[in-house]
Design an enzyme around this catalytic site. Sequence first.
Site, PDB file in Angstrom:
ATOM      1  N   HIS A  32      -7.966  -5.423  -0.717  1.00 34.33           N
ATOM      2  CA  HIS A  32      -6.462  -4.485  -0.424  1.00 34.33           C
ATOM      3  C   HIS A  32      -5.264  -5.134   0.806  1.00 34.33           C
ATOM      4  O   HIS A  32      -4.302  -5.177   1.225  1.00 34.33           O
ATOM      5  CB  HIS A  32      -6.978  -3.813  -0.665  1.00 34.33           C
ATOM      6  CG  HIS A  32      -5.691  -2.898   0.370  1.00 34.33           C
ATOM      7  ND1 HIS A  32      -4.563  -1.963  -0.708  1.00 34.33           N
ATOM      8  CD2 HIS A  32      -5.636  -1.634   0.698  1.00 34.33           C
ATOM      9  CE1 HIS A  32      -3.898  -1.588  -0.778  1.00 34.33           C
ATOM     10  NE2 HIS A  32      -4.013  -1.168   0.640  1.00 34.33           N
TER      11      HIS A  32
ATOM     12  N   GLU B  48      -8.623  -6.085  -6.068  1.00 30.83           N
ATOM     13  CA  GLU B  48      -8.392  -4.214  -5.702  1.00 30.83           C
ATOM     14  C   GLU B  48      -8.219  -3.959  -7.244  1.00 30.83           C
ATOM     15  O   GLU B  48      -8.148  -2.224  -7.306  1.00 30.83           O
ATOM     16  CB  GLU B  48      -6.936  -3.854  -5.464  1.00 30.83           C
ATOM     17  CG  GLU B  48      -6.883  -4.354  -4.074  1.00 30.83           C
ATOM     18  CD  GLU B  48      -5.407  -4.350  -3.825  1.00 30.83           C
ATOM     19  OE1 GLU B  48      -4.613  -3.381  -3.460  1.00 30.83           O
ATOM     20  OE2 GLU B  48      -4.355  -5.589  -3.612  1.00 30.83           O
TER      21      GLU B  48
ATOM     22  N   SER C  44       1.185  -1.740  -0.179  1.00 27.61           N
ATOM     23  CA  SER C  44      -0.031  -0.015  -0.442  1.00 27.61           C
ATOM     24  C   SER C  44       0.909   0.711  -0.085  1.00 27.61           C
ATOM     25  O   SER C  44       1.575   0.987  -0.482  1.00 27.61           O
ATOM     26  CB  SER C  44      -1.432   0.029   1.167  1.00 27.61           C
ATOM     27  OG  SER C  44      -2.090   1.039   1.031  1.00 27.61           O
TER      28      SER C  44
END
Length: 273
Positions: free
Chosen positions: A252, A214, A153
């Site tokens: 995610h 995602e 991330s």
Amino acid sequence: MKSTDYQAVVIPRTYSKIMTYNEREYHIFISVPAETPPESGFPAIYLLDGNSVFATMTEAIRIQSRGPERTGVYPAIVVGIGYSTDGPFHPARFYDYTYEVPVSELPGNPKGTDWPQMGGADQFLDFLEYELKPRIEQDFPIDRTQQAIFGHSLGGLFVLHALLSRPHAFQRYIAGSPSIHWNESVLLAKELQLPSLLTEDLDVHALLTIGELENDSRFFVKEKSLAMIERLSSMGHGQIKASFKEYPDENHSSVLPVLISQGIKFATKKTAR
């Protein structure tokens, strides 16, 4: 807890220390294989967001490296970089993993508040390169030719910042679900300067990944990652070997254990030099 005869669980052969740099405090978690180190030392994986995934990666390596000829995972030292928190994440990561960009470039905060302070990526990379890595190399048997940095991330975004600005700092760059949209203008500017840093002796392997769920057209993570890989692979004389993986049915958060399992194989695999 009603009884006093319970003891804290400690992962074998793990250590911790606190380091400070420019008045910022970091909690460093280190795991060392039980095996005798090779003559060249163990591969090293520098793991961002150490509070959330250090134990997962340590145990994954401990289990899978028992049979490297079958799993492709070799014993490695894990160096988790975390903060003073019992939670999985700390707001300080927003500063350490990012550059300053106009507010207009940032996504909206789902909590409806301002984002924490940002803009400390260069300082954090200085800490890794000039303070943390030398200390780890001094205290543990590290193979300095096989060092990886792993982030997810915003951590994945920082991994790309490191690759584009200091490609010689590590030999493996693993960027999971990288938040390219967060600092995209900075990334593109750094990418333009990267060819001047590609010396003939550079041999870098980069892995960009996402979870299938995602890829929902909000931030175009897959498209941006694939485009970056194509550009990186075309630079210089093949000094950067970039690849992409998408993990089915993962979002995610759920993608992290899968990414760790694949990432440790990528980080520790033997390559011809």
